[in-house]
Design an enzyme around this catalytic site. Structure first.
Site, PDB file in Angstrom:
ATOM      1  N   ASN A  86      49.206 112.215  35.364  1.00  0.00           N
ATOM      2  CA  ASN A  86      49.956 113.461  35.382  1.00  0.00           C
ATOM      3  C   ASN A  86      49.082 114.677  35.061  1.00  0.00           C
ATOM      4  OD1 ASN A  86      52.497 115.236  34.967  1.00  0.00           O
ATOM      5  ND2 ASN A  86      51.479 115.310  32.958  1.00  0.00           N
ATOM      6  N   TYR A  99      44.170 124.309  43.682  1.00  0.00           N
ATOM      7  CA  TYR A  99      45.263 123.380  43.410  1.00  0.00           C
ATOM      8  C   TYR A  99      45.678 122.621  44.663  1.00  0.00           C
ATOM      9  CZ  TYR A  99      49.712 121.613  41.646  1.00  0.00           C
ATOM     10  OH  TYR A  99      50.757 120.801  41.268  1.00  0.00           O
ATOM     11  N   LYS A 133      45.007 118.590  45.220  1.00  0.00           N
ATOM     12  CA  LYS A 133      46.150 117.685  45.303  1.00  0.00           C
ATOM     13  C   LYS A 133      46.212 116.965  46.653  1.00  0.00           C
ATOM     14  CE  LYS A 133      48.216 117.862  41.289  1.00  0.00           C
ATOM     15  NZ  LYS A 133      48.433 116.652  40.472  1.00  0.00           N
ATOM     16  N   THR A 146      58.166 124.786  34.028  1.00  0.00           N
ATOM     17  CA  THR A 146      57.150 124.410  33.050  1.00  0.00           C
ATOM     18  C   THR A 146      56.140 125.544  32.953  1.00  0.00           C
ATOM     19  OG1 THR A 146      55.724 123.391  34.725  1.00  0.00           O
ATOM     20  CG2 THR A 146      57.372 121.965  33.669  1.00  0.00           C
TER      21      THR A 146
END
Length: 241
Positions: A87, A164, A168, A199
């Site tokens: 994670n 990012y 990913k 978040t």
């Protein structure tokens, strides 16, 4: 020990912490990996107070010594690992479009999101092989989908975060290649897309809750022996890559 053992990286807050909580609810003994030992212990104390079997583990995914130490501790204390949830990830400060992103920002994204994930997975594989039916879950994102980001009419095409998104997308390839490598071994490997959750990373105005996002990963972590492998599971089904 009769309960299954799960390691969740980046588990001191956000989706990682909620994954740890939901695995605890499912009866797992959860090892909550955290770069910062104090923050990890604080999160573990909170979840233990809720009644779950949980222990903090210091784990900095970009530090090979920290990764080796965590694997050694798990082997000494538990002898195996049933579930690994990769994670831990970042959107690096300064992430930007291809024409503007600084090289060190791009490197930072890959160091954490790809190289760190692979380092942890390699270190934990001997322990996963000792489990009866182990599971590996890599956290992915819709922003890693070539089809969705490549659609000029889709909102994903306007989110200019090469570090990012590209890292990913690399995680998706790691997932597929590892799934192929381990096919028939009893270890299922999947990538889970939690969706855009409220978040620190997703922003607190995001439409989905950490509980909703975590549930996607937990479903992948608790698949039966005939479950899929090497797919991205989204909140509304599998996403194209």
């Amino acid at each position: 020990m009769n309960s299954k053992i799960a390691l969740v990286t980046g588990a001191n807050k956000g989706i990682g912490k909620e994954i740890a909580r939901q695995l605890g609810m499912a009866g797992f003994t959860v090892l909550a990996g955290s770069r910062d030992q104090a923050r990890g212990e604080a999160a573990a104390k909170e979840l233990v107070a809720e009644g779950y079997e949980l222990e903090a583990v210091q784990l900095e995914v970009t530090d090979p010594a920290s990764v080796r130490a965590a694997a050694g501790r798990i082997e000494a204390e538990y002898g195996r690992l049933d579930v690994l949830v990769n994670n831990a990830a970042i959107i690096p400060q300064g992430d930007d479009a291809v024409s503007r992103i600084a090289g060190d920002v791009l490197r930072e994204a890959f160091e954490v999101n790809v190289f760190g994930l692979v380092e942890v997975t390699q270190a934990m594989l001997p322990l996963l092989r000792k489990a009866e039916q182990a599971r590996v879950v890599n956290m992915s994102t819709s922003l890693a989908s070539f089809e969705l980001v490549g659609d000029p009419e889709a909102p994903y095409s306007t989110m200019l975060m090469l570090g990012y998104n590209a890292s990913k997308a690399a995680v998706n390839m790691v997932t597929v290649m590892l799934a192929n490598e381990l096919r028939g071994s009893g270890i299922l490997v999947n990538a889970a897309d939690p969706g855009n959750c409220a978040t620190d990373m997703g922003g607190w105005d995001a439409p989905r809750t950490p509980e909703q996002g975590a549930a996607v990963a937990v479903r992948m972590a608790t698949l039966g022996a005939d479950g899929p492998t090497g797919v991205v599971q989204a909140e509304e089904g599998r996403l194209p890559w």
